[in-house]
Design a protein around this motif. Structure first.
Motif, PDB file in Angstrom:
ATOM      1  N   ARG A  63       0.817  -1.224   0.000  1.00 24.20           N
ATOM      2  CA  ARG A  63       0.000   0.000   0.000  1.00 24.20           C
ATOM      3  C   ARG A  63       0.846   1.268   0.000  1.00 24.20           C
ATOM      4  O   ARG A  63       0.371   2.331  -0.349  1.00 24.20           O
ATOM      5  N   PHE A 205      -8.624   2.426  -0.961  1.00 22.70           N
ATOM      6  CA  PHE A 205      -9.525   2.144   0.154  1.00 22.70           C
ATOM      7  C   PHE A 205     -10.048   0.717   0.104  1.00 22.70           C
ATOM      8  O   PHE A 205     -10.303   0.184  -0.965  1.00 22.70           O
ATOM      9  N   THR A 206     -10.234   0.148   1.287  1.00 31.34           N
ATOM     10  CA  THR A 206     -10.932  -1.131   1.376  1.00 31.34           C
ATOM     11  C   THR A 206     -12.424  -0.840   1.173  1.00 31.34           C
ATOM     12  O   THR A 206     -12.843   0.328   1.201  1.00 31.34           O
ATOM     13  N   GLU A 209     -13.658   1.145   4.069  1.00 25.07           N
ATOM     14  CA  GLU A 209     -13.209   2.546   4.037  1.00 25.07           C
ATOM     15  C   GLU A 209     -14.012   3.344   3.010  1.00 25.07           C
ATOM     16  O   GLU A 209     -14.406   4.480   3.267  1.00 25.07           O
ATOM     17  N   THR A 339      -2.844  10.506   6.053  1.00 30.57           N
ATOM     18  CA  THR A 339      -1.755   9.763   5.418  1.00 30.57           C
ATOM     19  C   THR A 339      -1.722  10.102   3.929  1.00 30.57           C
ATOM     20  O   THR A 339      -2.777  10.221   3.303  1.00 30.57           O
ATOM     21  N   ARG A 341      -0.697   8.890   0.231  1.00 29.04           N
ATOM     22  CA  ARG A 341      -0.333   7.728  -0.586  1.00 29.04           C
ATOM     23  C   ARG A 341      -0.406   8.127  -2.047  1.00 29.04           C
ATOM     24  O   ARG A 341      -1.068   9.105  -2.396  1.00 29.04           O
ATOM     25  N   CYS A 355      -3.428  10.357  -2.968  1.00 29.92           N
ATOM     26  CA  CYS A 355      -4.563  10.329  -2.056  1.00 29.92           C
ATOM     27  C   CYS A 355      -4.103  10.809  -0.687  1.00 29.92           C
ATOM     28  O   CYS A 355      -3.050  10.390  -0.196  1.00 29.92           O
ATOM     29  N   LEU A 359      -6.114   7.230   6.940  1.00 28.63           N
ATOM     30  CA  LEU A 359      -5.988   5.803   6.631  1.00 28.63           C
ATOM     31  C   LEU A 359      -5.099   5.123   7.655  1.00 28.63           C
ATOM     32  O   LEU A 359      -4.180   5.759   8.183  1.00 28.63           O
ATOM     33  N   THR A 360      -5.328   3.831   7.869  1.00 25.63           N
ATOM     34  CA  THR A 360      -4.394   3.077   8.693  1.00 25.63           C
ATOM     35  C   THR A 360      -3.082   2.999   7.930  1.00 25.63           C
ATOM     36  O   THR A 360      -3.070   2.894   6.712  1.00 25.63           O
ATOM     37  N   ARG A 361      -1.973   3.047   8.645  1.00 27.43           N
ATOM     38  CA  ARG A 361      -0.708   3.188   7.969  1.00 27.43           C
ATOM     39  C   ARG A 361      -0.204   1.892   7.328  1.00 27.43           C
ATOM     40  O   ARG A 361       0.557   1.920   6.379  1.00 27.43           O
TER      41      ARG A 361
END
Ligand code: SAM
Length: 363
Positions: A63, A205-206, A209, A339, A341, A355, A359-361
């Motif tokens: 990711r 994103f999941t 998310e 975050t 990305r 983006c 977000l989780t890292r």
């Protein structure tokens, strides 16, 4: 030949050096010291002498990579791949490497953008007898549709004479085949660019998310919106969008009632109230777009952002490092926990899509 400490990485053809430099740099940050070799169009081999590949892959996390679309850890190389019994040679290669599976599925890959049809045609035909033999040897699980949680056996064919055997760990590799979500052009979307934002939403994103971060009643600004492919994606999810562009917007999209069109210069226009989302698909100097995004983020004019950056022909990885640092500086100044990305999407050519979101890292 058995392989340890080898990562097989996939990228857009022509961007092998960028993906390789990125891997060298990102791996070094987590104590993985290696070098890369371009292997075929869109494939690179990254070697970590004396180290195991998977711990480095876990620490780096796919990711966090921009140019690498997907990656697998190397098992071994079958070279030469004999014309008369290729299946037997693969079984022997796996045996030599001490690899007995069980794998959930097997996939055969050919170089990306392969123009000669002979190799892809062979790969398609070969997969079924190969899977049958692997199942017979107990290396592949019985369920022909595979088990999503089990590792995958990835066989890369650079040509007819060699097979590169690799392992796909579902926790480390992309959820999409070769890192590319398969998307269909929506019939009512005003432009093909719509697929780029849709791909970005899938890549960054999941499913959870996406549902949490893109909800009915949220607000968005689309800079450089015309004719409205990106706006369309947001409207489909129930967001109210201010579309900024001197060009005309698609009439059917405007009829949704969720879009306000402002014919203004996107670099000077600002919203009267902060919005949830900022998206920007303007083709301009990347440093100029980064400054614009940084200003919006620093002043908390948006909570999340997705935007394109056109990259130069050379030093793309180094340039992105500079832009990322500038964006992170603006986020730090805003005090928000966001975050940054970026990804070189299937629908991107000379640009990357970035983006900024909560977000989780890690993966
Ligand atoms: C690649 S197109 C956008 C396509 C759009 N995202 C879609 O999905 O349909 C870029 C757009 O940016 C607009 N644009 C370029 N510079 C601009 C500026 N300074 N202010 C507003 N719009 C601008 C152009 O008019 C053009 O419509």
């Amino acid at each position: 030949m058995t392989e340890t400490g080898v990562i097989r990485a996939l990228c857009r053809p022509g961007f092998e050096a960028d993906a390789g430099q990125e891997l060298v740099s990102r791996a070094a940050e987590v104590g993985g010291y290696g070098f890369f070799v371009p292997e075929a169009a869109g494939w690179i081999r990254f070697e970590l002498p004396g180290q195991a590949a998977e711990p480095v892959m876990r620490a780096v996390s796919l990711r966090n990579l921009v140019f690498v679309r997907d990656w697998y850890s190397g098992i071994g190389v079958v070279d030469p791949l004999p014309g008369e019994d290729r299946v037997g040679a693969v079984l022997e290669g796996l045996r030599d490497a001490g690899e007995s599976g069980p794998f959930g599925r097997v996939d055969v890959h050919v170089p990306l953008g392969e123009t000669e049809e002979a190799l892809p045609r062979f790969a398609r035909k070969w997969t079924s007898p190969l899977a049958k033999a692997l199942r017979g040897a107990g290396i592949l699980q019985g369920n022909p549709d595979g088990d999503a949680g089990a590792p995958g056996l990835e066989i890369l064919l650079p040509d007819f004479s060699r097979a590169l055997l690799a392992r796909r760990d579902p926790a480390l590799s992309s959820a999409f085949h070769e890192g590319v979500p398969r998307l269909r052009m929506p019939g009512t979307a005003p432009s093909r660019s719509t697929l780029k934002l849709e791909e970005a939403l899938h890549r960054f994103f999941t499913t959870d998310e996406r549902e949490r971060l893109l909800r009915h009643g949220m607000t968005a600004v689309d800079l450089g919106a015309a004719p409205g492919g990106w706006t369309w994606q947001l409207v489909q999810r129930g967001l109210a969008v201010t579309a900024v562009d001197n060009g005309p917007m698609d009439e059917a999209l405007m009829a949704s009632g969720l879009v306000t069109h402002r014919t203004e210069d996107a670099f000077s226009w600002r919203p009267s109230h902060p919005v949830d989302w900022l998206v920007c698909d303007i083709v301009d100097r990347p440093a100029r777009v980064v400054e614009l995004m940084a200003e919006w983020l620093e002043n908390r004019l948006c909570r999340l952002a997705v935007f394109n950056l056109k990259l130069p022909m050379k030093q793309r990885w180094a340039c992105w490092q500079e832009y990322r640092a500038r964006l992170e500086e603006s986020i730090a100044a805003s005090g928000a926990d966001l975050t940054v990305r970026a990804a070189h999407l299937y629908h991107d050519r000379e640009e990357i899509t970035c983006c900024v979101a909560p977000l989780t890292r890690s993966r």
